[in-house]
Write a protein that holds these residues in place. Structure first.
Motif, PDB file in Angstrom:
ATOM      1  N   LEU A 159      40.379  38.174  35.282  1.00  0.00           N
ATOM      2  CA  LEU A 159      40.813  39.248  36.182  1.00  0.00           C
ATOM      3  C   LEU A 159      40.142  39.116  37.547  1.00  0.00           C
ATOM      4  CD1 LEU A 159      42.129  42.008  36.830  1.00  0.00           C
ATOM      5  CD2 LEU A 159      40.151  43.081  35.746  1.00  0.00           C
ATOM      6  N   LEU A 160      38.837  38.861  37.554  1.00  0.00           N
ATOM      7  CA  LEU A 160      38.121  38.744  38.812  1.00  0.00           C
ATOM      8  C   LEU A 160      38.549  37.502  39.590  1.00  0.00           C
ATOM      9  CD1 LEU A 160      34.567  39.891  37.663  1.00  0.00           C
ATOM     10  CD2 LEU A 160      36.260  41.192  38.959  1.00  0.00           C
ATOM     11  N   ARG A 161      38.832  36.421  38.872  1.00  0.00           N
ATOM     12  CA  ARG A 161      39.366  35.227  39.557  1.00  0.00           C
ATOM     13  C   ARG A 161      40.712  35.538  40.192  1.00  0.00           C
ATOM     14  NH1 ARG A 161      38.812  29.210  37.119  1.00  0.00           N
ATOM     15  NH2 ARG A 161      36.745  29.318  36.194  1.00  0.00           N
ATOM     16  N   GLY A 162      41.554  36.256  39.455  1.00  0.00           N
ATOM     17  CA  GLY A 162      42.854  36.631  39.999  1.00  0.00           C
ATOM     18  C   GLY A 162      42.722  37.489  41.237  1.00  0.00           C
ATOM     19  N   MET A 163      41.762  38.416  41.219  1.00  0.00           N
ATOM     20  CA  MET A 163      41.520  39.243  42.402  1.00  0.00           C
ATOM     21  C   MET A 163      41.080  38.380  43.585  1.00  0.00           C
ATOM     22  SD  MET A 163      39.578  42.562  40.791  1.00  0.00           S
ATOM     23  CE  MET A 163      39.157  43.171  42.433  1.00  0.00           C
ATOM     24  N   ALA A 164      40.202  37.409  43.317  1.00  0.00           N
ATOM     25  CA  ALA A 164      39.699  36.545  44.380  1.00  0.00           C
ATOM     26  C   ALA A 164      40.795  35.691  44.992  1.00  0.00           C
ATOM     27  CB  ALA A 164      38.585  35.653  43.833  1.00  0.00           C
ATOM     28  N   ALA A 165      41.872  35.444  44.240  1.00  0.00           N
ATOM     29  CA  ALA A 165      42.932  34.555  44.706  1.00  0.00           C
ATOM     30  C   ALA A 165      44.110  35.278  45.347  1.00  0.00           C
ATOM     31  CB  ALA A 165      43.446  33.717  43.523  1.00  0.00           C
ATOM     32  N   LEU A 166      44.032  36.597  45.447  1.00  0.00           N
ATOM     33  CA  LEU A 166      45.151  37.332  46.033  1.00  0.00           C
ATOM     34  C   LEU A 166      45.391  36.889  47.479  1.00  0.00           C
ATOM     35  CD1 LEU A 166      44.461  40.928  44.684  1.00  0.00           C
ATOM     36  CD2 LEU A 166      46.394  39.449  44.082  1.00  0.00           C
ATOM     37  N   PRO A 167      46.656  36.752  47.889  1.00  0.00           N
ATOM     38  CA  PRO A 167      46.937  36.287  49.251  1.00  0.00           C
ATOM     39  C   PRO A 167      46.625  37.343  50.295  1.00  0.00           C
ATOM     40  CG  PRO A 167      48.984  36.846  48.105  1.00  0.00           C
ATOM     41  CD  PRO A 167      47.878  36.968  47.102  1.00  0.00           C
ATOM     42  N   TRP A 168      45.974  36.927  51.370  1.00  0.00           N
ATOM     43  CA  TRP A 168      45.765  37.704  52.591  1.00  0.00           C
ATOM     44  C   TRP A 168      44.729  38.824  52.473  1.00  0.00           C
ATOM     45  CZ3 TRP A 168      51.327  37.852  51.319  1.00  0.00           C
ATOM     46  CH2 TRP A 168      51.979  36.672  51.718  1.00  0.00           C
ATOM     47  N   VAL A 169      44.704  39.534  51.348  1.00  0.00           N
ATOM     48  CA  VAL A 169      43.798  40.674  51.232  1.00  0.00           C
ATOM     49  C   VAL A 169      42.946  40.551  49.979  1.00  0.00           C
ATOM     50  CG1 VAL A 169      45.326  42.238  52.481  1.00  0.00           C
ATOM     51  CG2 VAL A 169      45.492  42.074  49.983  1.00  0.00           C
ATOM     52  N   LEU A 170      41.791  41.197  50.029  1.00  0.00           N
ATOM     53  CA  LEU A 170      40.904  41.252  48.872  1.00  0.00           C
ATOM     54  C   LEU A 170      40.575  42.717  48.607  1.00  0.00           C
ATOM     55  CD1 LEU A 170      39.270  39.686  46.781  1.00  0.00           C
ATOM     56  CD2 LEU A 170      37.394  39.582  48.422  1.00  0.00           C
ATOM     57  N   PRO A 171      41.349  43.371  47.721  1.00  0.00           N
ATOM     58  CA  PRO A 171      41.092  44.792  47.436  1.00  0.00           C
ATOM     59  C   PRO A 171      39.839  44.952  46.588  1.00  0.00           C
ATOM     60  CG  PRO A 171      42.865  43.964  46.051  1.00  0.00           C
ATOM     61  CD  PRO A 171      42.490  42.839  46.965  1.00  0.00           C
ATOM     62  N   LEU A 172      38.988  45.853  46.981  1.00  0.00           N
ATOM     63  CA  LEU A 172      37.735  46.074  46.271  1.00  0.00           C
ATOM     64  C   LEU A 172      37.589  47.547  45.902  1.00  0.00           C
ATOM     65  CD1 LEU A 172      35.320  43.988  48.503  1.00  0.00           C
ATOM     66  CD2 LEU A 172      36.187  43.362  46.263  1.00  0.00           C
ATOM     67  N   PRO A 173      37.080  47.831  44.717  1.00  0.00           N
ATOM     68  CA  PRO A 173      36.791  49.230  44.390  1.00  0.00           C
ATOM     69  C   PRO A 173      35.683  49.738  45.294  1.00  0.00           C
ATOM     70  CG  PRO A 173      35.949  47.750  42.690  1.00  0.00           C
ATOM     71  CD  PRO A 173      36.755  46.918  43.619  1.00  0.00           C
ATOM     72  N   GLY A 174      35.976  50.801  46.037  1.00  0.00           N
ATOM     73  CA  GLY A 174      35.025  51.255  47.038  1.00  0.00           C
ATOM     74  C   GLY A 174      34.884  50.180  48.103  1.00  0.00           C
ATOM     75  N   HIS A 175      33.658  49.782  48.382  1.00  0.00           N
ATOM     76  CA  HIS A 175      33.400  48.697  49.328  1.00  0.00           C
ATOM     77  C   HIS A 175      32.902  47.435  48.618  1.00  0.00           C
ATOM     78  CE1 HIS A 175      34.047  51.175  52.911  1.00  0.00           C
ATOM     79  NE2 HIS A 175      33.428  52.145  52.258  1.00  0.00           N
ATOM     80  N   GLY A 176      33.038  47.401  47.283  1.00  0.00           N
ATOM     81  CA  GLY A 176      32.608  46.220  46.543  1.00  0.00           C
ATOM     82  C   GLY A 176      31.112  46.084  46.430  1.00  0.00           C
ATOM     83  N   ASP A 177      30.382  47.213  46.435  1.00  0.00           N
ATOM     84  CA  ASP A 177      28.918  47.179  46.377  1.00  0.00           C
ATOM     85  C   ASP A 177      28.380  47.206  44.948  1.00  0.00           C
ATOM     86  OD1 ASP A 177      28.709  47.157  49.162  1.00  0.00           O
ATOM     87  OD2 ASP A 177      28.838  49.349  49.261  1.00  0.00           O
ATOM     88  N   GLN A 302      44.482  23.023  38.731  1.00  0.00           N
ATOM     89  CA  GLN A 302      44.763  23.920  37.611  1.00  0.00           C
ATOM     90  C   GLN A 302      44.052  25.254  37.782  1.00  0.00           C
ATOM     91  OE1 GLN A 302      43.687  20.819  37.410  1.00  0.00           O
ATOM     92  NE2 GLN A 302      44.765  19.641  35.832  1.00  0.00           N
ATOM     93  N   ASP A 303      42.850  25.239  38.361  1.00  0.00           N
ATOM     94  CA  ASP A 303      42.123  26.490  38.606  1.00  0.00           C
ATOM     95  C   ASP A 303      42.873  27.361  39.598  1.00  0.00           C
ATOM     96  OD1 ASP A 303      39.729  25.836  37.013  1.00  0.00           O
ATOM     97  OD2 ASP A 303      39.405  24.305  38.536  1.00  0.00           O
ATOM     98  N   ARG A 304      43.420  26.742  40.633  1.00  0.00           N
ATOM     99  CA  ARG A 304      44.161  27.507  41.637  1.00  0.00           C
ATOM    100  C   ARG A 304      45.459  28.047  41.052  1.00  0.00           C
ATOM    101  NH1 ARG A 304      41.371  23.673  44.626  1.00  0.00           N
ATOM    102  NH2 ARG A 304      42.884  22.008  44.389  1.00  0.00           N
ATOM    103  N   TRP A 305      46.133  27.245  40.230  1.00  0.00           N
ATOM    104  CA  TRP A 305      47.352  27.733  39.570  1.00  0.00           C
ATOM    105  C   TRP A 305      47.030  28.973  38.738  1.00  0.00           C
ATOM    106  CZ3 TRP A 305      49.573  22.571  37.190  1.00  0.00           C
ATOM    107  CH2 TRP A 305      50.201  21.829  38.184  1.00  0.00           C
ATOM    108  N   HIS A 306      46.028  28.876  37.894  1.00  0.00           N
ATOM    109  CA  HIS A 306      45.710  29.975  36.990  1.00  0.00           C
ATOM    110  C   HIS A 306      45.367  31.242  37.768  1.00  0.00           C
ATOM    111  CE1 HIS A 306      42.974  32.376  34.383  1.00  0.00           C
ATOM    112  NE2 HIS A 306      43.881  32.091  33.468  1.00  0.00           N
ATOM    113  N   ALA A 307      44.551  31.102  38.810  1.00  0.00           N
ATOM    114  CA  ALA A 307      44.146  32.273  39.582  1.00  0.00           C
ATOM    115  C   ALA A 307      45.338  32.911  40.288  1.00  0.00           C
ATOM    116  CB  ALA A 307      43.072  31.873  40.601  1.00  0.00           C
ATOM    117  N   ARG A 308      46.204  32.102  40.853  1.00  0.00           N
ATOM    118  CA  ARG A 308      47.363  32.637  41.568  1.00  0.00           C
ATOM    119  C   ARG A 308      48.363  33.288  40.626  1.00  0.00           C
ATOM    120  NH1 ARG A 308      47.858  27.352  45.394  1.00  0.00           N
ATOM    121  NH2 ARG A 308      47.000  28.222  47.331  1.00  0.00           N
ATOM    122  N   LEU A 309      48.475  32.761  39.422  1.00  0.00           N
ATOM    123  CA  LEU A 309      49.473  33.261  38.478  1.00  0.00           C
ATOM    124  C   LEU A 309      48.984  34.461  37.678  1.00  0.00           C
ATOM    125  CD1 LEU A 309      50.894  29.902  37.074  1.00  0.00           C
ATOM    126  CD2 LEU A 309      52.059  31.496  38.600  1.00  0.00           C
TER     127      LEU A 309
END
Length: 430
Positions: A159-177, A302-309
């Motif tokens: 899940l965290l890898r998928g979040m890190a791979a989102l295009p253009w934006v990185l949504p974080l709960p709160g400010h990610g602290d 393969q790591d990039r595929w998995h994260a993006r998908l």
């Protein structure tokens, strides 16, 4: 030593098994019968079911010739077949009591770092630890923080890898602290190897953590850089939206997104100040930093595929399910006259076409709902594929003019004939 490892095919269990093999131990993999495969082609595997094997008698025959036991089995969510009480408490206790009866002294329990208030997952794990601590065994309890590996992921780390791979934006709960102290799965494996031999580790509980505490924001940005993606705009997500997403994941999903993970992140998943020193002094291990672990294992395509998908595949599955449901509803609501008029000339009687249309519409709705609920997904997706192929071949043969439909009625089936095998091929979680 000959070591029985429960949950040996799981994410953490597989890394522990590999570490034991590398250290020269003989490993017997105890896994669910449906999962016995060739994941470790050179190792023997036996079937067990932590949801049902809750009596000492279930485990005694499996411990013949075993010198030590490592329990890595666990579930993040309950289901009708698996409960926290059975998997985290009853079955492990039966296993440990059977080990004591067999004269097996050394037992290593993989638990979880966190507070019981974070959720029933953590609470049940800690109750299982407490039950083990009452037995006259050379037990060692290991409670890892967030476990990651550059060589693969599962559950929350995916899940965290998928979040890190989102295009253009990185949504974080709160400010990610939120504070994390992540540890590499390979280092968890080394800790287990050490726990089997270290004399000072007997009847001790250890928090397994990495060498640095970092905010969630920093953790995700490091993974994004490792994956080779461009920088993204950090978007602070309000607590209310995070709570809603966690509640929806808890109620409708079967992945890691849920209330337990949200509470653990909010509280922080870091060890006590002395945790790292105890690991070094009593287990003799010094975990690597996340940066070093990533530098030692460069990412592959393969790591990039998995994260993006990670997020795209569920959306694709839901869209396919809705397409089937809507198609079925349309098939039932369209008038009989229109259906009968659409029958190919001299091919089938109008009444037969109507009956066939209603039957296939019912099947479409049923399969769409089952797909949405993820009930036996491979079976459901395979039936969808067969129906789609039947539609395409049957209509394309009996009424070839549909190939020329300006809206591409049959032509749209061609990409769907590729999408469904893709969903089947990527359904496996680990």
């Amino acid at each position: 030593m000959r070591v029985l490892v429960t949950g040996a095919y799981g994410f953490i269990g597989a890394h522990i098994t590999a570490a034991l093999v590398e250290a020269g131990h003989e490993v017997v993999c105890a896994v669910r019968s449906k999962r016995i495969d060739t994941r470790f082609p050179g190792l023997p595997a036996i079937a067990c079911d932590m949801a049902r094997d809750t009596a000492i008698e279930h485990w005694l025959p499996r411990l013949d010739g075993i010198d030590a036991v490592v329990n890595t089995a666990g579930i993040l969510r309950e289901s009708s077949a698996q409960t926290f009480h059975a998997v985290h408490e009853q079955a492990p206790l039966a296993l440990f009591q059977a080990a004591a009866r067999r004269g097996i002294r050394r037992v290593v329990q993989i638990s979880a770092l966190g507070e019981p208030a974070d959720g029933r997952f953590i609470a049940s794990k800690h109750r299982g630890d407490a039950a083990l601590a009452t037995l006259d065994l050379e037990w060692v309890i290991l409670r890892p923080s967030l476990v990651y590996s550059a060589r693969g992921s599962y559950g929350g780390t995916s899940l965290l890898r998928g979040m890190a791979a989102l295009p253009w934006v990185l949504p974080l709960p709160g400010h990610g602290d939120q504070r994390l102290q992540p540890i590499a799965a390979e280092d968890v494996g080394k800790a287990v190897v050490a726990a089997l031999h270290a004399p000072r580790a007997v009847r001790q509980t250890y928090e397994l953590v990495g060498p640095e505490v970092m905010p969630l924001r920093h953790y995700l940005l490091l993974w994004r850089r490792w994956l080779g993606f461009a920088s993204a705009r950090i978007v602070a997500t309000p607590r209310l939206l995070v709570d809603v997403a966690a509640a929806c994941g808890e109620r409708f999903g079967n992945g890691p997104l849920g209330l337990t993970m949200a509470r653990m992140l909010e509280r922080g998943n870091a060890g006590t100040p002395e945790a790292l020193a105890r690991m070094h002094e009593e287990l003799g291990i010094s975990p690597r930093s996340l940066v070093r672990a990533l530098d030692e294992s460069p990412s592959q395509v393969q790591d990039r595929w998995h994260a993006r998908l990670y997020f795209l595949l569920p959306v694709l599955r839901i869209s396919v399910a809705l397409l089937w449901i809507i198609s079925g509803v349309v098939g039932w609501t369209v008038s009989a006259q229109i259906v009968e008029q659409s029958a190919p000339v001299d091919a089938l009687p109008a009444s037969a076409v109507l009956a066939l249309a209603r039957c296939t519409a019912s099947a479409d709705v049923l399969l769409g709902v089952l797909c949405l609920l993820r009930w036996r997904p491979r079976v459901v997706l395979s039936l969808m594929l067969l129906m789609l192929a039947g539609y395409t071949i049957g209509i394309g043969t009996l009424w070839p003019m549909h190939w020329l439909d300006p809206l591409g009625g049959l032509l749209k089936n061609l990409p769907l004939l590729v999408v469904l095998p893709l969903l089947i091929a990527t359904d496996e979680r680990r």
